[in-house]
Design a protein around this motif. Structure first.
Motif, PDB file in Angstrom:
ATOM      1  N   LEU A  13       0.804  -1.221   0.000  1.00 47.86           N
ATOM      2  CA  LEU A  13       0.000   0.000   0.000  1.00 47.86           C
ATOM      3  C   LEU A  13       0.840   1.276   0.000  1.00 47.86           C
ATOM      4  CD1 LEU A  13      -2.621  -1.092   2.703  1.00 47.86           C
ATOM      5  CD2 LEU A  13      -2.899  -1.160   0.214  1.00 47.86           C
ATOM      6  N   ASP A  15       2.497   2.943  -2.171  1.00 46.56           N
ATOM      7  CA  ASP A  15       2.398   3.913  -3.267  1.00 46.56           C
ATOM      8  C   ASP A  15       1.096   4.701  -3.270  1.00 46.56           C
ATOM      9  OD1 ASP A  15       4.897   3.204  -4.150  1.00 46.56           O
ATOM     10  OD2 ASP A  15       4.173   1.728  -5.597  1.00 46.56           O
ATOM     11  N   ASN A  16       0.096   4.244  -2.516  1.00 42.74           N
ATOM     12  CA  ASN A  16      -1.170   4.982  -2.502  1.00 42.74           C
ATOM     13  C   ASN A  16      -1.649   5.269  -1.073  1.00 42.74           C
ATOM     14  OD1 ASN A  16      -1.867   2.400  -1.815  1.00 42.74           O
ATOM     15  ND2 ASN A  16      -3.641   2.274  -3.171  1.00 42.74           N
ATOM     16  N   THR A  17      -0.687   5.449  -0.170  1.00 42.36           N
ATOM     17  CA  THR A  17      -0.999   5.787   1.217  1.00 42.36           C
ATOM     18  C   THR A  17      -0.369   7.133   1.562  1.00 42.36           C
ATOM     19  OG1 THR A  17      -1.132   3.480   1.929  1.00 42.36           O
ATOM     20  CG2 THR A  17      -0.706   5.129   3.633  1.00 42.36           C
ATOM     21  N   VAL A  18      -1.181   8.022   2.098  1.00 38.57           N
ATOM     22  CA  VAL A  18      -0.695   9.331   2.536  1.00 38.57           C
ATOM     23  C   VAL A  18      -0.410   9.259   4.034  1.00 38.57           C
ATOM     24  CG1 VAL A  18      -1.191  11.799   2.705  1.00 38.57           C
ATOM     25  CG2 VAL A  18      -2.085  10.464   0.777  1.00 38.57           C
ATOM     26  N   TRP A  57       3.377  11.827   0.573  1.00 37.38           N
ATOM     27  CA  TRP A  57       2.333  11.542  -0.421  1.00 37.38           C
ATOM     28  C   TRP A  57       3.045  11.107  -1.697  1.00 37.38           C
ATOM     29  CZ3 TRP A  57      -1.585  15.694  -2.607  1.00 37.38           C
ATOM     30  CH2 TRP A  57      -2.578  15.042  -3.352  1.00 37.38           C
ATOM     31  N   LYS A  60       3.464  12.808  -5.319  1.00 33.88           N
ATOM     32  CA  LYS A  60       2.797  14.111  -5.280  1.00 33.88           C
ATOM     33  C   LYS A  60       3.625  15.166  -4.557  1.00 33.88           C
ATOM     34  CE  LYS A  60      -1.076  12.798  -7.283  1.00 33.88           C
ATOM     35  NZ  LYS A  60      -1.586  13.390  -8.553  1.00 33.88           N
ATOM     36  N   SER A  80      -7.967  15.505   3.211  1.00 31.39           N
ATOM     37  CA  SER A  80      -8.232  14.076   3.029  1.00 31.39           C
ATOM     38  C   SER A  80      -9.568  13.852   2.326  1.00 31.39           C
ATOM     39  CB  SER A  80      -8.231  13.368   4.388  1.00 31.39           C
ATOM     40  OG  SER A  80      -6.970  13.468   5.008  1.00 31.39           O
ATOM     41  N   MET A  83      -8.967  14.590  -1.257  1.00 30.87           N
ATOM     42  CA  MET A  83      -8.212  13.496  -1.888  1.00 30.87           C
ATOM     43  C   MET A  83      -9.123  12.339  -2.270  1.00 30.87           C
ATOM     44  SD  MET A  83      -4.821  13.228   0.520  1.00 30.87           S
ATOM     45  CE  MET A  83      -3.452  14.379   0.392  1.00 30.87           C
ATOM     46  N   ARG A  99      -3.777  20.714  -0.835  1.00 30.64           N
ATOM     47  CA  ARG A  99      -3.061  19.927  -1.838  1.00 30.64           C
ATOM     48  C   ARG A  99      -2.225  20.786  -2.773  1.00 30.64           C
ATOM     49  NH1 ARG A  99      -7.547  16.563  -4.741  1.00 30.64           N
ATOM     50  NH2 ARG A  99      -8.588  18.591  -4.464  1.00 30.64           N
TER      51      ARG A  99
END
Length: 210
Positions: A13, A15-18, A57, A60, A80, A83, A99
Motif C-alpha cells: 500500500l 504507493d497509494n498511502t498518505v 504523499w 505528489k 483528506s 483526496m 493539496r
C-alpha cells in the motif's frame, strides 16, 4: 513509525498511502527544549502551538522540501476529503484543502490568518495569527502582541505601541469565536479517565461509580 511504514509497504500500500506526521502541541516543559520558541505544552506562545508537520504523499509531494507558510492540523480533514473526491466545503470543516500548496502547484500561503481558542470552557481567551503578527488576547489589559518575523522568541510586547492593531485583531478573533461550539466532554475536570465505551480496553477507561 518505522514499523507502521514497513507494514504499509509489506501490504503493498506504500504507493497509494498518505502519511501525516505531527504533534498536537509543543514539547512539555520538564522534558523538552523548545528554543528558540518561548513556552511549552499548554502555553499560547510558539513553544506550545508551533510544531512541524511532515507529509508523505508518494508521487505528489516533493521529497526533502521544507515549506514555511502556516498550516493547521484542521487542514488534514479537509484535504483528506478532497483526496477522496469529496467537497470539504459541504462537510462544514474549518480546515482548507492544501493539496496545491503541498505539491507546490501553488506557492500561495494556504492561510492569511489562524485562530486558537486557548481558555477553559466558553471564555474569550484566545490567539490569532495574522501574517507576521500574533495576538494573545483575553483577561486584563490589552493582551500581548508580537511580530514573529522580528521576534520569534516573543520577548517584545508591542501591544502598547500598536493599539489599533490589537483592537482590529481582537475584533476579528471575537467574530470568529462566535462559531465555537460548546464542549461535548461531560467527564468532569479530569479528561484523562472516563467510562466512555470507546475508551474500553485502554488505560484511560474508568467505570462509573453509578
Amino acid at each position: 513509525i518505522g514499523q507502521l511504514l514497513a507494514r504499509v509497504k509489506e501490504l503493498g500500500l506504500a504507493d497509494n498511502t498518505v502519511v501525516w506526521f505531527l504533534s498536537d502541541h509543543g514539547g512539555m516543559a520538564r522534558t523538552s527544549d523548545n528554543r528558540p520558541f518561548r513556552g511549552a505544552k499548554g502555553s499560547s506562545y510558539e513553544g506550545g502551538l508551533r510544531v512541524p508537520m511532515i507529509v508523505k504523499w508518494p508521487g505528489k509531494t516533493p521529497a526533502g522540501v521544507v515549506l514555511e507558510d502556516m498550516v493547521t492540523s484542521l487542514d488534514i480533514g479537509a484535504t483528506s476529503i478532497a483526496m477522496a473526491g469529496g467537497d470539504p466545503a459541504e462537510a462544514g470543516l474549518h480546515g482548507k484543502d492544501i493539496r496545491p500548496y503541498m505539491t507546490q502547484e501553488s506557492t500561495e500561503a494556504p492561510h492569511d490568518v489562524l485562530y486558537w481558542h486557548t481558555g477553559s470552557r466558553m471564555n474569550s481567551f484566545g490567539v490569532i495569527r495574522e501574517g507576521d503578527f500574533k495576538l494573545l488576547s483575553g483577561g486584563r489589559g490589552n493582551g500581548a502582541l508580537y511580530n514573529l518575523k522580528d521576534d520569534i522568541g516573543e520577548k517584545k510586547n508591542l501591544a502598547a505601541s500598536h493599539p489599533e492593531k490589537v483592537q482590529a485583531m481582537r475584533a476579528r478573533w471575537l467574530e470568529w469565536s462566535k462559531d465555537i461550539q460548546p464542549s461535548l466532554w461531560q467527564g468532569g475536570e479530569n479528561i484523562q479517565y472516563a467510562d466512555y465505551d470507546w475508551l474500553k480496553g485502554s488505560l484511560h477507561y474508568k467505570a462509573s461509580d453509578q
